[in-house]
Design an enzyme around this catalytic site. Structure first.
Site, PDB file in Angstrom:
ATOM      1  N   SER A   1       0.868  -1.175   0.000  1.00 19.66           N
ATOM      2  CA  SER A   1       0.000   0.000   0.000  1.00 19.66           C
ATOM      3  C   SER A   1       0.905   1.224   0.000  1.00 19.66           C
ATOM      4  CB  SER A   1      -0.887   0.016   1.257  1.00 19.66           C
ATOM      5  OG  SER A   1      -1.453   1.297   1.475  1.00 19.66           O
ATOM      6  N   THR A   2       0.374   2.324  -0.469  1.00 16.11           N
ATOM      7  CA  THR A   2       1.135   3.573  -0.329  1.00 16.11           C
ATOM      8  C   THR A   2       1.486   3.816   1.132  1.00 16.11           C
ATOM      9  OG1 THR A   2       0.131   4.581  -2.279  1.00 16.11           O
ATOM     10  CG2 THR A   2       1.042   6.083  -0.644  1.00 16.11           C
ATOM     11  N   ASN A   3       0.619   3.350   2.033  1.00 16.75           N
ATOM     12  CA  ASN A   3       0.821   3.567   3.471  1.00 16.75           C
ATOM     13  C   ASN A   3       2.138   3.000   3.986  1.00 16.75           C
ATOM     14  OD1 ASN A   3      -2.640   3.250   4.684  1.00 16.75           O
ATOM     15  ND2 ASN A   3      -1.741   4.584   3.141  1.00 16.75           N
TER      16      ASN A   3
ATOM     17  N   THR B   1      34.014  37.804  24.413  1.00 18.85           N
ATOM     18  CA  THR B   1      32.709  37.350  24.877  1.00 18.85           C
ATOM     19  C   THR B   1      31.772  38.547  24.871  1.00 18.85           C
ATOM     20  OG1 THR B   1      33.303  37.723  27.203  1.00 18.85           O
ATOM     21  CG2 THR B   1      33.662  35.516  26.317  1.00 18.85           C
TER      22      THR B   1
ATOM     23  N   SER C   1      30.089  45.953  -4.833  1.00 23.22           N
ATOM     24  CA  SER C   1      29.177  47.080  -4.910  1.00 23.22           C
ATOM     25  C   SER C   1      29.138  47.630  -6.329  1.00 23.22           C
ATOM     26  CB  SER C   1      29.608  48.195  -3.954  1.00 23.22           C
ATOM     27  OG  SER C   1      28.817  49.344  -4.126  1.00 23.22           O
ATOM     28  N   SER C   2      27.962  48.114  -6.691  1.00 26.39           N
ATOM     29  CA  SER C   2      27.821  48.763  -7.995  1.00 26.39           C
ATOM     30  C   SER C   2      28.166  50.241  -7.925  1.00 26.39           C
ATOM     31  CB  SER C   2      26.380  48.602  -8.490  1.00 26.39           C
ATOM     32  OG  SER C   2      25.486  49.230  -7.582  1.00 26.39           O
TER      33      SER C   2
ATOM     34  N   LYS D   1      35.099  47.736  -2.898  1.00 27.97           N
ATOM     35  CA  LYS D   1      34.395  47.005  -1.846  1.00 27.97           C
ATOM     36  C   LYS D   1      34.249  45.532  -2.252  1.00 27.97           C
ATOM     37  CE  LYS D   1      30.408  47.631   1.214  1.00 27.97           C
ATOM     38  NZ  LYS D   1      29.821  46.285   1.238  1.00 27.97           N
TER      39      LYS D   1
END
Length: 474
Positions: free
Chosen positions: A151-153, A198, A329-330, A335
């Site tokens: 069964s699919t089950n 920390t 960056s454009s 960068k």
């Protein structure tokens, strides 16, 4: 682009197939049949067909082959039919005909469409091997023969579990490679002193090597978590047929099918103790999803740290240099962004988010079955693949190319008040606190102030503040 309302057009040769809803034309050359075609038409959701995950097709074929062998031993299949089914399954396991698995991963019916896609493809491959035409199911039937005692089950969850275990193998390999790359950096950076932090504040000195060794240990420990989750996935309900009752399967079939599946798959699969409970239980899927989420959290934290440690490069921490992968960056010349860690972060967020989806789908099961299982399977297979690919990207395009900015690390140590902690056993907490406060207000160095107050000799101070003393490990 195929029309989702029909897989055929006026020029495509077809064959007519029937089911309980009536007749429909199916492409004559298709290995799938009418139930697959109906599912294709009904579920145009993700655009991700079963064929996108070869491990699922292989797992389905393994389950079908194991079932056929068990059925044959019970006298329920002829030798000819057994040979046709097992040869068809072998073709699928070897990667053939995967393009015939066209149903969307997200589907109603608790996976029935996936199971029928497999039944029909295996039947038609088998028919061809037997010398018949596609669709001549009186000689080898998708339900009566390929799906016998099933069964699919029980088929769908069993195959899904195997597929996820298979998908975990390259993921574990990717994690291991990443761990080794991080450990290699730990060894390379072993002599570079830096400040530990920390709560984003100076703490005490450590080496950059210790930091990367800790990254390696943290990530590597997740392999065991995934392996434990995979062991849970190897407990199957195969043989339970509909809802775990074992209806339409002969006595002893389940144990035989599991033995055959273990032999075919090479996995330590076992039969669940309670097949009715196992048919509705999503616990192993939840555990595996939790392991992926836990891994994702650790990976995201690692990449947060990489971005912090490489920040700047002149106005941030700048203690390590990530490989420059593309202009950042454009509008801002020069960068370069940490694009690889950013991409890894986003994969981690996706996995964390879909863990909630998986949790909700698992909870949505009702009575003896969970109809939402396809969503669970889709997300787990997708998440395992996303993590594997992203980890390999991180390893190859980032970790292996990281270099240390040793001078910057030394500068941070020299300017930090955190080194005063090492002086507490020698000058007392009160003196150390006073020195730290003075250093904060004046901008002077800790060592300089200790010398001014003659609390320690130059020799004593040099010995206490040596890298070997400050970063010793138990």
């Amino acid at each position: 682009m195929k029309n989702i309302d029909n897989l055929t057009d006026d020029n495509t040769p077809t064959r007519i197939e029937k089911d309980l809803l009536g007749e429909q034309a199916v492409p004559a050359a298709a290995l799938y049949g009418i139930q697959t075609q109906r599912a294709y038409q009904n579920f145009n959701i993700t655009g991700t067909p079963i064929s996108h995950f070869p491990d699922l097709i292989k797992a389905l074929a393994m389950v079908k082959a194991a079932a056929a062998k068990a059925n044959y031993q019970h006298g329920l299949l002829t030798e000819d039919k057994l040979g046709a089914i097992t040869e068809a399954c072998t073709d699928l396991i070897n990667g053939e005909h995967h393009d015939q698995f066209i149903v969307d991963l997200i589907q109603g019916g608790a996976g029935t469409s996936t199971n029928m896609n497999a039944n029909e493809v295996i039947a038609n491959i088998g028919l061809k091997k037997m010398g018949f035409e596609y669709g001549q199911y009186r000689h080898l039937h998708p339900n009566n023969d390929v799906n016998r005692s099933q069964s699919t089950n029980d088929v769908y969850p069993s195959a899904a579990r195997l597929a996820i275990v298979f998908a975990a193998k390259p993921l574990k390999a990717a994690i291991l490679n990443l761990q080794q790359s991080l450990a290699a950096k730990g060894q390379a950076f072993g002599g570079i002193l830096k400040m530990g932090r920390t709560q984003l504040q100076d703490a005490v000195p450590m080496t950059l090597g210790q930091e990367f060794n800790a990254f390696a240990s943290d990530v590597g420990s997740e392999i065991a978590q995934i392996e434990q989750a995979c062991l849970q996935l190897c407990e199957l309900n195969l043989g339970g047929t509909a809802i775990g009752t074992g209806i339409n399967a002969p006595k002893g079939y389940a144990s035989l099918a599991i033995e055959e599946l273990a032999d075919i798959s090479g996995l330590p699969v076992t039969l669940a103790d309670d097949l009715i409970a196992a048919s509705a239980d999503m616990g192993a899927f939840i555990t595996f999803s939790g392991a992926l989420k836990r891994l994702s959290i650790k990976l995201s934290k690692l990449n947060n740290d990489l971005r912090l440690l490489s920040s700047g490069p002149r106005t941030g921490l700048g203690e390590i240099n990530l490989p420059a992968m593309q202009p950042g960056s454009s509008i801002m010349p020069g960068k370069v962004n940490p694009v690889i860690p950013e991409a890894m972060n986003q994969t981690a967020f996706q996995v964390m988010g879909t863990d909630t989806t998986i949790t909700m789908a698992a909870e949505a099961g009702q009575l003896q079955l969970n109809a939402m299982e396809p969503l669970i399977v889709y997300n787990l297979l997708n998440n395992a693949r996303l993590l594997e690919k992203s980890i390999r990207m991180l390893d190859d395009l980032c970790i292996k190319g990281i270099t240390a900015n040793e001078a910057r690390c030394a500068q941070h140590v020299e300017n930090s008040i955190g080194i005063v902690t090492a002086l507490v056993p020698h000058i007392g907490y009160e003196n150390a606190s006073r020195i730290a406060g003075h250093a904060l207000l004046s901008g002077s160095g800790v060592a300089e102030l200790v010398k001014q107050e003659k609390l320690l000799s130059d020799e004593e101070l040099a010995a206490i503040l040596s890298p070997d003393t400050m970063v010793s490990s138990i």
